[in-house]
Motif scaffolding. Structure first.
Motif, PDB file in Angstrom:
ATOM      1  N   ASP A 194       0.869  -1.283   0.025  1.00  0.00           N
ATOM      2  CA  ASP A 194      -0.020   0.125   0.113  1.00  0.00           C
ATOM      3  C   ASP A 194       0.835   1.091  -0.066  1.00  0.00           C
ATOM      4  N   SER A 195       2.154   1.134  -0.232  1.00  0.00           N
ATOM      5  CA  SER A 195       2.962   2.401  -0.209  1.00  0.00           C
ATOM      6  C   SER A 195       4.111   1.849  -1.362  1.00  0.00           C
ATOM      7  N   PHE A 196       4.467   3.075  -1.882  1.00  0.00           N
ATOM      8  CA  PHE A 196       5.299   3.022  -3.211  1.00  0.00           C
ATOM      9  C   PHE A 196       6.197   4.153  -3.139  1.00  0.00           C
ATOM     10  N   ILE A 197       7.372   4.030  -4.124  1.00  0.00           N
ATOM     11  CA  ILE A 197       8.039   5.503  -4.392  1.00  0.00           C
ATOM     12  C   ILE A 197       7.896   5.377  -5.978  1.00  0.00           C
ATOM     13  N   ASN A 198       7.599   6.558  -6.285  1.00  0.00           N
ATOM     14  CA  ASN A 198       7.769   6.989  -7.897  1.00  0.00           C
ATOM     15  C   ASN A 198       9.049   6.963  -8.459  1.00  0.00           C
ATOM     16  N   GLN A 199       9.002   7.535  -9.748  1.00  0.00           N
ATOM     17  CA  GLN A 199      10.277   7.690 -10.419  1.00  0.00           C
ATOM     18  C   GLN A 199      11.147   8.936  -9.947  1.00  0.00           C
ATOM     19  N   GLU A 200      10.106   9.979  -9.394  1.00  0.00           N
ATOM     20  CA  GLU A 200      10.734  11.044  -8.639  1.00  0.00           C
ATOM     21  C   GLU A 200      11.277  10.856  -7.185  1.00  0.00           C
ATOM     22  N   LEU A 201      11.362   9.579  -6.914  1.00  0.00           N
ATOM     23  CA  LEU A 201      11.523   9.245  -5.471  1.00  0.00           C
ATOM     24  C   LEU A 201      10.600   9.705  -4.302  1.00  0.00           C
ATOM     25  N   GLU A 202       9.506  10.055  -4.870  1.00  0.00           N
ATOM     26  CA  GLU A 202       8.327  10.614  -4.099  1.00  0.00           C
ATOM     27  C   GLU A 202       7.722   9.435  -3.346  1.00  0.00           C
ATOM     28  N   GLU A 203       7.281   9.384  -2.119  1.00  0.00           N
ATOM     29  CA  GLU A 203       6.577   8.374  -1.354  1.00  0.00           C
ATOM     30  C   GLU A 203       5.048   8.600  -1.802  1.00  0.00           C
ATOM     31  N   GLY A 204       4.410   7.554  -2.037  1.00  0.00           N
ATOM     32  CA  GLY A 204       2.930   7.420  -2.168  1.00  0.00           C
ATOM     33  C   GLY A 204       2.096   6.380  -1.537  1.00  0.00           C
ATOM     34  N   PHE A 205       1.113   6.691  -1.174  1.00  0.00           N
ATOM     35  CA  PHE A 205       0.240   5.616  -0.711  1.00  0.00           C
ATOM     36  C   PHE A 205      -1.147   5.242  -1.158  1.00  0.00           C
ATOM     37  N   SER A 206      -1.582   4.080  -1.252  1.00  0.00           N
ATOM     38  CA  SER A 206      -2.977   4.005  -1.655  1.00  0.00           C
ATOM     39  C   SER A 206      -3.813   2.998  -0.671  1.00  0.00           C
ATOM     40  N   ASP A 207      -5.143   3.143  -0.776  1.00  0.00           N
ATOM     41  CA  ASP A 207      -6.066   2.295   0.075  1.00  0.00           C
ATOM     42  C   ASP A 207      -5.806   0.926  -0.140  1.00  0.00           C
ATOM     43  N   LEU A 208      -6.059   0.252  -1.357  1.00  0.00           N
ATOM     44  CA  LEU A 208      -6.286  -1.133  -1.648  1.00  0.00           C
ATOM     45  C   LEU A 208      -5.543  -0.854  -3.326  1.00  0.00           C
ATOM     46  N   LEU A 209      -4.436  -1.795  -3.583  1.00  0.00           N
ATOM     47  CA  LEU A 209      -3.895  -1.924  -4.894  1.00  0.00           C
ATOM     48  C   LEU A 209      -3.786  -3.185  -5.125  1.00  0.00           C
ATOM     49  N   PHE A 210      -4.086  -3.584  -6.379  1.00  0.00           N
ATOM     50  CA  PHE A 210      -4.092  -4.884  -6.723  1.00  0.00           C
ATOM     51  C   PHE A 210      -3.414  -4.819  -8.173  1.00  0.00           C
ATOM     52  N   LYS A 211      -2.636  -5.929  -8.684  1.00  0.00           N
ATOM     53  CA  LYS A 211      -2.203  -6.206  -9.793  1.00  0.00           C
ATOM     54  C   LYS A 211      -3.101  -7.285 -10.352  1.00  0.00           C
ATOM     55  N   ALA A 212      -3.201  -7.156 -11.748  1.00  0.00           N
ATOM     56  CA  ALA A 212      -4.009  -8.292 -12.582  1.00  0.00           C
ATOM     57  C   ALA A 212      -3.491  -8.197 -14.021  1.00  0.00           C
ATOM     58  N   ASP A 213      -3.570  -8.954 -14.813  1.00  0.00           N
ATOM     59  CA  ASP A 213      -3.388  -9.205 -16.179  1.00  0.00           C
ATOM     60  C   ASP A 213      -4.461  -8.426 -16.906  1.00  0.00           C
ATOM     61  N   ILE A 214      -4.064  -7.359 -17.706  1.00  0.00           N
ATOM     62  CA  ILE A 214      -5.077  -6.675 -18.443  1.00  0.00           C
ATOM     63  C   ILE A 214      -4.689  -6.934 -19.873  1.00  0.00           C
ATOM     64  N   SER A 215      -5.832  -7.443 -20.634  1.00  0.00           N
ATOM     65  CA  SER A 215      -5.411  -7.780 -22.083  1.00  0.00           C
ATOM     66  C   SER A 215      -4.455  -8.659 -22.399  1.00  0.00           C
ATOM     67  N   GLY A 216      -4.135  -9.577 -21.414  1.00  0.00           N
ATOM     68  CA  GLY A 216      -2.994 -10.515 -21.662  1.00  0.00           C
ATOM     69  C   GLY A 216      -1.704  -9.934 -21.204  1.00  0.00           C
ATOM     70  N   LYS A 217      -1.530  -8.626 -20.529  1.00  0.00           N
ATOM     71  CA  LYS A 217      -0.268  -8.124 -20.148  1.00  0.00           C
ATOM     72  C   LYS A 217      -0.577  -7.804 -18.655  1.00  0.00           C
ATOM     73  N   GLU A 218       0.551  -8.005 -17.719  1.00  0.00           N
ATOM     74  CA  GLU A 218       0.507  -7.671 -16.555  1.00  0.00           C
ATOM     75  C   GLU A 218       0.363  -6.193 -16.250  1.00  0.00           C
ATOM     76  N   GLY A 219      -0.672  -5.821 -15.628  1.00  0.00           N
ATOM     77  CA  GLY A 219      -0.712  -4.235 -15.220  1.00  0.00           C
ATOM     78  C   GLY A 219      -1.383  -4.043 -13.601  1.00  0.00           C
ATOM     79  N   ILE A 220      -1.288  -2.836 -13.453  1.00  0.00           N
ATOM     80  CA  ILE A 220      -1.472  -2.394 -12.119  1.00  0.00           C
ATOM     81  C   ILE A 220      -2.939  -1.624 -12.271  1.00  0.00           C
ATOM     82  N   LYS A 221      -3.806  -2.033 -11.406  1.00  0.00           N
ATOM     83  CA  LYS A 221      -5.089  -1.313 -11.529  1.00  0.00           C
ATOM     84  C   LYS A 221      -5.499  -0.829 -10.133  1.00  0.00           C
TER      85      LYS A 221
END
Length: 83
Positions: free
Chosen positions: A47-74
Motif C-alpha cells: 500500500d506504499s510505493f516510491i515513484n520515479q521522482e523518488l516521492e513516497e505515495g500511498f494507496s488504500d488497496l492496490l491490486f495487480k492483474a493481467d489486463i488484455s493479456g499483459k501484466e498491469g496495475i489497476k
C-alpha cells in the motif's frame, strides 16, 4: 478503547481478501471492463510505493492483474457514504 475509523477498517479487511474483491469486482465492474481484466490473476500489492521522482505515495488497496493479456496495475477506488 474506541476503534478509529471502523468503516475504513472493515473495508480494508473485507476487500483485502482476494476472493471478496473478485466477487465485488465481478458484480460491479462493467462487462466491457471484465472482458479485458483477468480476475484470476488478481494479486494484492503493497500500500506504499516510491515513484520515479523518488516521492513516497500511498494507496488504500492496490491490486495487480493481467489486463488484455499483459501484466498491469489497476487501482480500484471504492467510496462509501454514511447514511
Amino acid at each position: 478503547m474506541k476503534i478509529q475509523n471502523p468503516h475504513d477498517r472493515f473495508f480494508r479487511e473485507s476487500m483485502g481478501n482476494v476472493t471478496t474483491a473478485k466477487d465485488f469486482l465481478t458484480h460491479y465492474l462493467p462487462k466491457n471492463v471484465l472482458q479485458i481484466i483477468d480476475l484470476n490473476t488478481l494479486e494484492p500489492q503493497k500500500d506504499s510505493f516510491i515513484n520515479q521522482e523518488l516521492e513516497e505515495g500511498f494507496s488504500d488497496l492496490l491490486f495487480k492483474a493481467d489486463i488484455s493479456g499483459k501484466e498491469g496495475i489497476k487501482q480500484f477506488l471504492i467510496t462509501y457514504k454514511k447514511l
